[in-house]
Design an enzyme around this catalytic site. Structure first.
Site, mmCIF file in Angstrom:
data_model
loop_
_atom_site.group_PDB
_atom_site.id
_atom_site.type_symbol
_atom_site.label_atom_id
_atom_site.label_comp_id
_atom_site.label_asym_id
_atom_site.label_seq_id
_atom_site.Cartn_x
_atom_site.Cartn_y
_atom_site.Cartn_z
ATOM 1 N N THR A 90 0.884 -1.167 0.000
ATOM 2 C CA THR A 90 0.000 0.000 0.000
ATOM 3 C C THR A 90 0.916 1.209 0.000
ATOM 4 O OG1 THR A 90 -1.820 -1.045 1.154
ATOM 5 C CG2 THR A 90 -1.571 1.319 1.512
ATOM 6 N N ARG B 272 -15.269 -5.363 -0.341
ATOM 7 C CA ARG B 272 -14.671 -4.964 0.950
ATOM 8 C C ARG B 272 -13.932 -3.629 0.771
ATOM 9 N NH1 ARG B 272 -9.043 -3.932 2.536
ATOM 10 N NH2 ARG B 272 -8.898 -4.298 4.771
ATOM 11 N N VAL B 273 -14.115 -2.732 1.730
ATOM 12 C CA VAL B 273 -13.405 -1.451 1.705
ATOM 13 C C VAL B 273 -12.500 -1.382 2.933
ATOM 14 C CG1 VAL B 273 -13.670 1.061 1.801
ATOM 15 C CG2 VAL B 273 -15.259 -0.296 0.437
ATOM 16 N N ASP C 299 -9.170 0.743 5.135
ATOM 17 C CA ASP C 299 -9.006 2.054 5.780
ATOM 18 C C ASP C 299 -8.484 3.123 4.821
ATOM 19 O OD1 ASP C 299 -6.596 0.472 5.714
ATOM 20 O OD2 ASP C 299 -5.641 2.035 6.922
ATOM 21 N N THR D 285 -0.810 2.288 6.820
ATOM 22 C CA THR D 285 -0.784 1.029 6.088
ATOM 23 C C THR D 285 -0.830 -0.121 7.086
ATOM 24 O OG1 THR D 285 0.501 -0.420 4.647
ATOM 25 C CG2 THR D 285 1.759 1.184 5.936
ATOM 26 N N GLY E 56 -6.435 -3.117 7.525
ATOM 27 C CA GLY E 56 -7.363 -1.988 7.482
ATOM 28 C C GLY E 56 -8.485 -2.006 8.498
#
Ligand code: ASP
Length: 337
Positions: A204, A232-233, A235, A255, A258
């Site tokens: 990330t 899925r989402v 952070d 990072t 999440g």
């Protein structure tokens, strides 16, 4: 003094001073940029010299691109977007090209950006055809009244806005098929995994910057977690969890796993600590990462305050990270110790 005399005194002496102070230029600030390329199982043992060279080059390119913008008097938002775009285009990182696979072997990317001067923010989640999700996030911030646009709506918004669109295949790298096949049935970014000792699955990316005008900005971009459920989402696109910036306090990009960063509202918690207690950026980051660890959350953050002090901390064996300051100091680091 009679009323008239007092009025004249105010008009002639006080008013120009008051007006002058409103239009006064800000004292120039020394620019600083800090980036990360993900936290996780990044160890000396798992690193070859060749791999080290590739990551060093990639981080340096992103750092130099962002810093050059700040040096020329560009804004922190421009620098953050530019540095993140470089990392999104590089398949070494889990963002843009090189994003990890969902459990359906599809790719869904999340990104967000925040302008510390205005308090405005933008994000996209679950985009599949936008070459640079961070640019889409910036477009949400600057061209819509919204903060977060997701899925098909975000893809079509990017298309209508004229951003570069690519086919979903563009984002695939073969290595992730291997990572996918080696992983157990559950979602993770590898931070806690004993199964995989390969740092390639991390990455990330994020950036925080302070420009010459004293303005902070932060941005984060990711492919999320391997084998996540479609939809899925994490952070990264959530303001306050994965990304936060305010000129009054600091800029943060996170990072790691999440779900933990969402529940702990990590990025905003760091800024709030500074706001409410006046503690230093390092103290705030340490307190919040301690809290995260107590809840079994793994990962790291980069955080930069409005005076150019910064912290780059993680509770994983490593985090790709780098900084550059106007005093000429700069470093690129991988391992925790
Ligand atoms: N925080 C990202 C997510 O949960 C993954 C990572 O940073 O490795 O989507």
């Amino acid at each position: 003094m009679s009323f008239l005399k007092r009025y004249l005194f105010y008009l002639l002496c006080i008013t120009p001073v008051a007006l002058g102070s409103c239009t006064q230029e800000k004292v120039p600030t020394q620019p600083v940029i800090v980036i990360h390329g993900g936290a996780g199982y990044i160890t000396k043992e798992s690193f070859t010299t060749e791999k080290e060279q590739h990551y060093t080059l990639a981080l340096k390119q992103a750092l130099d691109t962002g810093y050059a913008i700040l040096e020329k008097g560009g804004s922190s938002v421009d620098a953050v977007e530019a540095a993140i775009r470089i990392m999104e285009d590089n398949p070494l990182f889990n963002a843009g090209k090189g994003s990890v696979l969902t459990n359906q072997k599809t790719i869904e990317m999340d990104a967000s950006i925040m302008d510390g001067a205005t308090g405005m923010a933008g994000g996209v989640a679950g985009v599949t055809i936008v070459k640079n999700p961070i640019t889409a996030a910036r477009a949400v911030m600057e061209q819509t009244p919204h903060v977060l646009i997701v899925g098909k709506g975000a893809d079509s918004f990017a298309m209508k806005t004229g951003l570069t669109i690519v086919s979903p295949e563009y984002f695939y790298v073969n290595e992730y098929e291997i990572v996918y096949n080696n992983l157990g049935p559950h979602m993770h970014n590898g931070s806690t995994s004993n199964l995989l000792k390969d740092p390639d699955k991390f990455g990330t990316v994020g950036c925080v910057a302070l420009d010459q005008y004293g303005n902070l900005a932060a941005g984060t971009s990711t492919g999320g977690m391997s084998k996540k459920l479609p939809g899925r989402v994490g952070d990264s696109p959530l303001i306050g969890s994965g990304t936060y910036a305010s000129n009054a306090t600091c800029a943060v990009s996170a990072t790691g796993h999440g779900e933990y960063f969402i529940r702990q509202v990590v990025a905003y918690d760091i800024a709030a600590l500074i706001d409410y207690t006046g503690c230093s950026i390092t103290e705030a980051v340490n307190i919040v990462l301690d809290k995260l660890e107590k809840k079994n959350g793994v990962g790291g953050v980069i955080a930069l305050d409005n005076k150019g002090n910064f912290a780059m901390q993680c509770n994983t064996p490593g985090m790709y990270r780098a900084y550059k300051k106007s005093d000429g100091s700069s470093d690129i680091l991988f391992f925790k110790d």
